[in-house]
Write a protein that holds these residues in place. Structure first.
Motif, PDB file in Angstrom:
ATOM      1  N   CYS A   6       6.258  -0.913   3.523  1.00  0.00           N
ATOM      2  CA  CYS A   6       5.989   0.368   2.872  1.00  0.00           C
ATOM      3  C   CYS A   6       6.870   1.470   3.456  1.00  0.00           C
ATOM      4  O   CYS A   6       6.953   1.635   4.676  1.00  0.00           O
ATOM      5  CB  CYS A   6       4.513   0.730   3.061  1.00  0.00           C
ATOM      6  SG  CYS A   6       4.117   2.387   2.484  1.00  0.00           S
ATOM      7  N   SER A  29       6.342   4.584   3.346  1.00  0.00           N
ATOM      8  CA  SER A  29       5.560   5.693   3.893  1.00  0.00           C
ATOM      9  C   SER A  29       4.917   5.349   5.231  1.00  0.00           C
ATOM     10  O   SER A  29       5.040   6.100   6.186  1.00  0.00           O
ATOM     11  CB  SER A  29       4.458   6.096   2.917  1.00  0.00           C
ATOM     12  OG  SER A  29       5.026   6.568   1.731  1.00  0.00           O
ATOM     13  N   CYS A  30       4.190   4.216   5.283  1.00  0.00           N
ATOM     14  CA  CYS A  30       3.386   3.945   6.479  1.00  0.00           C
ATOM     15  C   CYS A  30       3.875   2.736   7.271  1.00  0.00           C
ATOM     16  O   CYS A  30       3.377   2.477   8.356  1.00  0.00           O
ATOM     17  CB  CYS A  30       1.914   3.774   6.105  1.00  0.00           C
ATOM     18  SG  CYS A  30       1.545   2.213   5.289  1.00  0.00           S
ATOM     19  N   CYS A  75       1.433   0.797  -2.045  1.00  0.00           N
ATOM     20  CA  CYS A  75       1.035   0.198  -0.772  1.00  0.00           C
ATOM     21  C   CYS A  75      -0.473  -0.043  -0.739  1.00  0.00           C
ATOM     22  O   CYS A  75      -1.259   0.833  -1.116  1.00  0.00           O
ATOM     23  CB  CYS A  75       1.432   1.139   0.359  1.00  0.00           C
ATOM     24  SG  CYS A  75       0.870   0.633   1.985  1.00  0.00           S
ATOM     25  N   CYS A 125      -1.761   2.704   2.290  1.00  0.00           N
ATOM     26  CA  CYS A 125      -1.704   4.164   2.148  1.00  0.00           C
ATOM     27  C   CYS A 125      -1.621   4.619   0.690  1.00  0.00           C
ATOM     28  O   CYS A 125      -1.653   5.816   0.417  1.00  0.00           O
ATOM     29  CB  CYS A 125      -0.544   4.737   2.952  1.00  0.00           C
ATOM     30  SG  CYS A 125       1.078   4.429   2.221  1.00  0.00           S
TER      31      CYS A 125
END
Ligand SMILES: [Zn+2]
Length: 145
Positions: A9, A11-12, A29, A32
């Motif tokens: 992912c 983002s996370c 994801c 998140c």
């Protein structure tokens, strides 16, 4: 083709299992709920890059660059644009060799920018020097594996 297709992912950093056939559907994801592909190059440090090498089933297109390098600055918007066209087939990653000098040494980066493609943790090919958008797209797709 195997159903197991691990995508990290944007983002996370969670590892998601997204079947290749679903990659074009802008997968979210599981942890998140953000898009696993951001459509933008990711700036990674050595640990982050290592995680991608070990865990990501996507081919990685990496731009090794430095802030003081003129051709790198010219390359930056091209690389960003390439991300919108090469994701989700590739994950585009930027490594600042000024900050990540140890990693750049391990990778034997001798000139910048250097563009390289990694698959399943292995370097497939590298190309020193800046490239125009069309050349970059063609080069990446030729070596997608
Ligand atoms: Zn996430």
């Amino acid at each position: 083709m195997s159903d197991k297709h691990h995508v990290i992912c944007a983002s996370c950093g969670s590892i998601n299992n997204v079947p290749q056939s679903r990659m074009a559907d802008d997968p979210k994801c599981g942890k998140c709920k953000q898009a696993v592909m951001s459509g933008k190059p990711l700036e990674l440090n050595e640990a982050g890059f290592q995680r991608y090498l070990e865990k990501s089933d996507q081919p990685l297109l990496v731009d090794f660059w430095a802030p003081w390098c003129g051709p790198c600055k010219m390359m930056a918007p091209i690389f960003t644009q390439a991300a919108t066209q090469l994701e989700p087939q590739f994950r585009l990653i930027k490594i600042n060799t000024e900050v990540e000098q140890i990693l750049a040494g391990k990778m034997r980066i001798q000139s910048i920018p250097t563009l390289a493609i990694f698959k399943n943790g292995k370097e497939m090919i590298r190309q020193p020097g800046a490239m125009g958008l069309n050349d970059l797209l063609r080069w990446a797709r030729t070596h997608a594996g």
